[in-house]
Design a protein around this motif. Structure first.
Motif, short mmCIF file in Angstrom:
data_model
loop_
_atom_site.label_atom_id
_atom_site.label_comp_id
_atom_site.label_asym_id
_atom_site.label_seq_id
_atom_site.Cartn_x
_atom_site.Cartn_y
_atom_site.Cartn_z
N VAL A 78 -2.53 3.35 45.86
CA VAL A 78 -3.84 2.94 46.38
C VAL A 78 -4.13 1.49 46.00
O VAL A 78 -4.60 0.69 46.81
CB VAL A 78 -4.95 3.87 45.85
CG1 VAL A 78 -6.32 3.31 46.20
CG2 VAL A 78 -4.79 5.26 46.44
N TYR B 252 -7.47 12.38 45.22
CA TYR B 252 -6.63 11.78 46.25
C TYR B 252 -6.25 12.73 47.37
O TYR B 252 -5.57 12.35 48.32
CB TYR B 252 -5.35 11.24 45.60
CG TYR B 252 -5.63 10.12 44.64
CD1 TYR B 252 -5.88 8.83 45.10
CD2 TYR B 252 -5.64 10.34 43.26
CE1 TYR B 252 -6.15 7.80 44.22
CE2 TYR B 252 -5.90 9.29 42.37
CZ TYR B 252 -6.15 8.03 42.86
OH TYR B 252 -6.42 7.00 41.99
N TYR C 63 -0.16 7.85 42.44
CA TYR C 63 -1.18 7.77 43.49
C TYR C 63 -2.07 6.55 43.28
O TYR C 63 -2.38 5.82 44.22
CB TYR C 63 -2.01 9.04 43.51
CG TYR C 63 -1.28 10.26 43.99
CD1 TYR C 63 -1.43 10.71 45.29
CD2 TYR C 63 -0.44 10.97 43.14
CE1 TYR C 63 -0.77 11.84 45.74
CE2 TYR C 63 0.24 12.10 43.58
CZ TYR C 63 0.07 12.53 44.88
OH TYR C 63 0.74 13.63 45.32
N TYR D 143 -8.29 10.89 35.34
CA TYR D 143 -7.74 11.63 36.47
C TYR D 143 -6.53 12.45 36.04
O TYR D 143 -5.39 12.01 36.22
CB TYR D 143 -7.31 10.70 37.59
CG TYR D 143 -8.29 9.67 38.06
CD1 TYR D 143 -8.94 9.80 39.29
CD2 TYR D 143 -8.55 8.52 37.32
CE1 TYR D 143 -9.82 8.84 39.75
CE2 TYR D 143 -9.43 7.55 37.76
CZ TYR D 143 -10.07 7.72 38.98
OH TYR D 143 -10.94 6.75 39.42
N THR E 197 -0.67 11.31 38.43
CA THR E 197 -1.75 10.60 39.10
C THR E 197 -1.50 9.09 39.11
O THR E 197 -2.01 8.37 39.98
CB THR E 197 -3.10 10.89 38.41
OG1 THR E 197 -3.23 12.29 38.21
CG2 THR E 197 -4.26 10.41 39.26
#
Length: 245
Positions: free
Chosen positions: A232, A143, A228, A182, A225
């Motif tokens: 998104v 990211y 994020y 991730y 994560t």
């Protein structure tokens, strides 16, 4: 994806995230094969695992990749899960003029090209299995980049793009699933130079992967994560709604 009765190969499995994944999956009743460059470190890791086996080699080297893939297919023909965890990262500042080009080459070769090639060598074998999986360990760095890891993020972004394409390629066949994990900052020796001691334990990554496999959750954000990934996802959903209107 079933979470027991598999034969699992884990690159970079002698320490850190790889070893944590090995322990988690072995405890669930899977046969584990770990890989690493150092035989001494592999032997130490095997001492923490009950009945696991090891294949020494450097997957960033083409000849080793071919040898390891051949060994898996011949000596461990039941292998049906590949965890691509081995990676390379250099912490430095671009302003220091410290051979960024050479460092980026090493990172991209290890974190991207080697994985593409290793998967290519094993996919025909995996497609013969009733149920198989490829797990690519990417990063929060997908990211965005960090000034102390100026070229690392690009390699993980490349791995992410490839992983998505690989998943789309085989999703209709059904027997080969493609996962991406991730992790954020993790407390391992690998991340010590960027404050890894402040990161999450490697076992948390292993736990999230296990849950993802069990629930067929192909994108597996871990820890920070998740924020994020959620942002998104929300932005993409909003965009789709606007286009539909």
């Amino acid at each position: 994806m079933k979470t027991t009765g598999n034969t699992v190969f884990i690159s970079g499995g002698s320490a850190g995230i790889g070893l944590a994944i090995a322990k988690k999956l072995q405890a669930a009743g899977n046969k584990i094969i770990i890989n690493g460059r150092s035989w001494e470190r592999l032997q130490k890791a095997l001492g923490e695992l009950n009945g696991a086996e090891a294949i020494q080699g450097d997957l960033s080297v083409e000849a080793d990749r071919i040898r390891i893939a051949d060994e898996l297919k011949t000596q461990y023909p039941d292998v049906n899960i590949i965890v691509n965890n081995a990676g390379a990262a250099f912490g430095y500042l671009l302003s220091e003029q410290t051979n960024a080009y050479e460092k980026a080459q090493i990172e991209m070769n290890t974190n991207y090209f080697a994985i593409v090639h290793f998967n290519e060598l094993l996919i025909p074998h995996l497609l013969q299995k009733e149920e198989a999986a490829i797990v690519n360990i990417s990063s929060l760095a997908v990211y965005g980049s960090h000034k102390l890891l100026p070229t690392y993020g690009a390699t993980k972004a490349a791995l992410h793009s490839y992983t998505v394409a690989l998943r789309y390629t085989y999703q209709e066949q059904g027997n080969l699933q493609v996962y991406e994990v991730y992790p954020p900052l993790v407390n391992t020796e690998f991340s010590a130079y960027i404050g890894g001691a402040n990161g999450i334990p490697a076992s948390e990554v292993a736990d999230e992967l296990f849950a993802g496999l069990a629930g067929n959750q192909f994108d597996i954000p871990v820890g920070e994560t998740k924020r994020y990934a959620a942002a998104v996802g929300e932005a993409m959903s909003k965009l789709a709604s606007e286009e539909a209107a």
